[in-house]
Design an enzyme around this catalytic site. Structure first.
Site, PDB file in Angstrom:
ATOM      1  N   ASP A 155       0.470  -7.574   1.296  1.00  0.00           N
ATOM      2  CA  ASP A 155       0.861  -6.179   1.545  1.00  0.00           C
ATOM      3  C   ASP A 155       2.377  -6.000   1.591  1.00  0.00           C
ATOM      4  O   ASP A 155       2.912  -5.314   2.464  1.00  0.00           O
ATOM      5  CB  ASP A 155       0.234  -5.679   2.848  1.00  0.00           C
ATOM      6  CG  ASP A 155       0.153  -4.156   2.907  1.00  0.00           C
ATOM      7  OD1 ASP A 155       0.547  -3.510   1.916  1.00  0.00           O
ATOM      8  OD2 ASP A 155      -0.300  -3.615   3.929  1.00  0.00           O
ATOM      9  N   SER A 158       5.024   2.549   7.674  1.00  0.00           N
ATOM     10  CA  SER A 158       4.684   1.363   6.881  1.00  0.00           C
ATOM     11  C   SER A 158       5.926   0.832   6.177  1.00  0.00           C
ATOM     12  O   SER A 158       6.675   1.583   5.559  1.00  0.00           O
ATOM     13  CB  SER A 158       3.632   1.719   5.828  1.00  0.00           C
ATOM     14  OG  SER A 158       2.347   1.638   6.350  1.00  0.00           O
ATOM     15  N   HIS A 208       0.820  -1.218   0.000  1.00  0.00           N
ATOM     16  CA  HIS A 208       0.000   0.000   0.000  1.00  0.00           C
ATOM     17  C   HIS A 208       0.852   1.265   0.000  1.00  0.00           C
ATOM     18  O   HIS A 208       0.344   2.350  -0.278  1.00  0.00           O
ATOM     19  CB  HIS A 208      -0.974  -0.007   1.181  1.00  0.00           C
ATOM     20  CG  HIS A 208      -0.342   0.220   2.520  1.00  0.00           C
ATOM     21  ND1 HIS A 208      -0.036  -0.809   3.376  1.00  0.00           N
ATOM     22  CD2 HIS A 208       0.038   1.346   3.152  1.00  0.00           C
ATOM     23  CE1 HIS A 208       0.497  -0.322   4.486  1.00  0.00           C
ATOM     24  NE2 HIS A 208       0.555   0.981   4.364  1.00  0.00           N
TER      25      HIS A 208
END
Length: 591
Positions: free
Chosen positions: A203, A281, A172
């Site tokens: 992911d 992230s 993402h």
């Protein structure tokens, strides 16, 4: 702790896990241009609490403490030095070893008990140099106007270097990327990166940099084994709050099959009690030996929840890397393609012909597009998968004192690999050797970076339903706000063939020819001129090649749309020109 009282009214929402990236504003896009439902997040980090100096302004309750004096050099009696002073010195030494200060200004630690902490810091230091900051410019598709894209925006996240001149980050973090850049720790140069693979389900994304200068002085991280509960973890990245690297520490508090928000899948995940900040992230999680044991990727957001973050563990990471190395691309995680029921009720087990020593789960439904549909049948009892027995609650032994959902066994396989499934059918035990693969969902969870498909005739905009489309149309709460029939198809319907799609009239671009049809929005198309609509490409082909006098569309809720063929095709050109639409159909429908 007393349970908080529940207010009257709507039922309280369940805690929701969210992926997190730090979105940056620049001259390209302002915050007002970003849709609320398009915000992404990351498991973030704050500075170590131990490294923060004590606040002298805070005073504890009770009697004031007497001042301590160190023992003088002449041997006179004095109070022993406070332990907290040694801890502060030890933390300062750690900060220096990790690149946080100048070694010349750190006081030597007199207590030998602090030496192990210094050694641990030395081990972590090389891995921290492998952590990079990821800058990405995203240009997301516009599902409401599928012939164009939304205004671009920028985000920052984290990543880390692995062997083979590659960098791992979250999927993402680079979704719908236009440009990706990487910056090393302590560097002022951003290097253009190239995306090698994006694993939407897990992911994880893999990047590389073609400039050899980027790889000078960078050592890849080493992967460690799956940590145990209560093992210490340190998550490193570049969260909001500053431009330098930041770390947060915690422990592994839970290990189970988690729902991966970005990929809408369920894979093995670690829960940690680390602080959350946007921007981290893709940052690595290290164990106390300095080896990477996971990737930070999402957090749990709820008013009654604090410091719950999630980490992608090494088995999932190694599966992604192995998949790419085997096939040269990301092929995904296979699935068994069945819906199953627990067999904990004794009467149910007896009715299904199970012996007292037999355990397993009952198959409720099988995806018609899954390879398993050729072997397995509804009401089969799955007893084991690859020789590992399945319990009545659908779990299998994991580690000492732990159990986990048997879908973990399936996720460890690669697409195209074989698995032995033992089932109980009509009192007989059967074994099947099944080739695992991905099955086609009627409403896909993602479009894997591709632009949405569309077809326009006489102002009617036809498109195929997907989860990103529902999220774009109805927001994050699409499961509550979308039409009931679409949600029913999303949750329960199964594709009967690999090319089946759910086609809807997205909207009607108002023109003289479609008077009276203006209110048709997101309604499924069932038939065209008496023929069932299987997918969007088939509908476009039937309309374009139609020689009948009228175009007749049978919609859900018994609605009917009728247009004169020649007039509709002639009006389409004017409508495209009015709305500045380059083509009546997307490129994928032209081939």
């Amino acid at each position: 702790m007393e349970e908080p009282k529940r207010k009257r009214g709507r039922k309280a929402k369940k805690p929701v896990a969210e992926t997190m990236d730090f979105q940056m504003t620049n001259t390209v896009a302002s915050p007002s241009t970003l849709d609320a439902d398009d915000t992404v997040f990351s498991v973030g980090n704050v500075e170590l609490a131990e490294n923060s100096p004590p606040d002298a302004s805070r005073r504890g309750r009770g009697r004031p403490r007497k001042p301590h004096t160190n023992k003088p050099e002449n041997g006179s009696v004095g109070s022993p030095p406070r332990r907290s002073s040694r801890v502060v010195e030890n933390n300062q030494a750690q900060a220096t070893l990790m690149g946080g200060g100048d070694a010349s200004v750190v006081n030597p630690v007199a207590d030998s008990a602090a030496l192990p902490r210094r050694e641990n810091a030395v081990k972590v230091m090389p891995a921290m140099d492998a952590v990079v900051k990821v800058f990405c410019v995203h240009t997301e598709p516009n599902f409401s106007l599928p012939w164009q894209r939304k205004r671009q925006y920028s985000s920052s996240s984290s990543g880390f270097v692995i062997g083979g001149k590659r960098v791992l980050t979250n999927a993402h973090s680079v979704e719908h990327y236009t440009q990706v850049k990487l910056k090393k720790r302590g560097s002022d140069t951003k290097y253009l990166a190239r995306v090698l693979a994006i694993g939407t389900e897990c992911d994880i994304a893999m990047l590389t940099v073609d400039d050899d200068e980027f790889w000078v002085g960078v050592s890849p991280v080493e992967f460690g084994s799956l940590p145990a509960l209560q093992d210490a973890v340190t998550v490193v990245g570049y969260p909001i709050g500053g431009d330098t690297i930041s770390v947060t520490s915690g422990v592994v508090s839970r290990m189970e099959i988690l729902s991966y928000v970005h990929g809408s899948t369920e894979l093995l995940g670690l829960q940690i009690d680390a602080a959350i900040n946007s921007g981290n992230s893709g940052g690595p999680a290290f164990n106390d030996k300095g080896k990477c044991v996971g990737i930070a990727f999402q957090s749990l957001k709820h008013e009654d929840v604090e410091n719950i973050g999630y980490v992608i563990p090494t088995p999932v990471i190694m599966h992604f890397i192995g998949d790419y190395e085997k096939s040269g691309e990301y092929t995904g995680f296979p699935s068994l393609g069945v819906e199953w029921q627990k067999m904990e009720n004794p009467d149910l087990r007896k009715a299904m012909g199970m012996a007292a020593d037999q355990k397993g789960v009952r198959i409720r439904r099988i995806e018609p597009t899954a390879p398993e549909s050729r072997f397995l049948k509804p009401s089969d009892i799955i007893l084991s998968f690859d020789g590992i027995n399945i319990a009545n609650d659908g779990t299998v032994p994991f580690r000492h004192g732990e159990r986990i959902g048997f879908s973990y066994l399936v996720s460890q396989k690669y697409t195209g690999e074989n698995a032995v499934v033992k089932v109980l059918r009509n009192g007989k035990i059967l074994e099947f050797k099944i080739k695992l693969a991905n099955y086609k969902k009627l409403i896909p969870a993602h479009i894997k970076g591709k632009p949405p498909s569309y077809y326009i005739i006489a102002g009617f905009v036809f498109t195929a339903i997907s989860v990103p489309y529902l999220r774009s149309e109805y927001g994050k709460e699409y499961e509550f706000d979308a039409p009931v029939k679409l949600l029913d198809k999303h949750l329960h319907a199964m594709a009967q063939s690999v090319d089946e799609q759910l086609v809807v009239v997205s909207q009607v671009l108002v023109a003289d020819i479609n008077i009276g049809y203006e209110d048709i929005v997101n309604i499924q198309v069932l038939n065209f001129n008496g023929k069932p609509v299987k997918n969007l490409k088939g509908l476009a082909s039937m309309v374009e090649n139609c020689t009948d006098e009228f175009l007749q569309f049978d919609l859900d809720y018994e609605q009917l749309v009728v247009l004169e063929t020649k007039t509709a095709k002639a009006a389409t050109l004017d409508i495209l020109s009015t709305h500045c639409i380059p083509s009546a159909m997307s490129d994928d429908l032209k081939t």
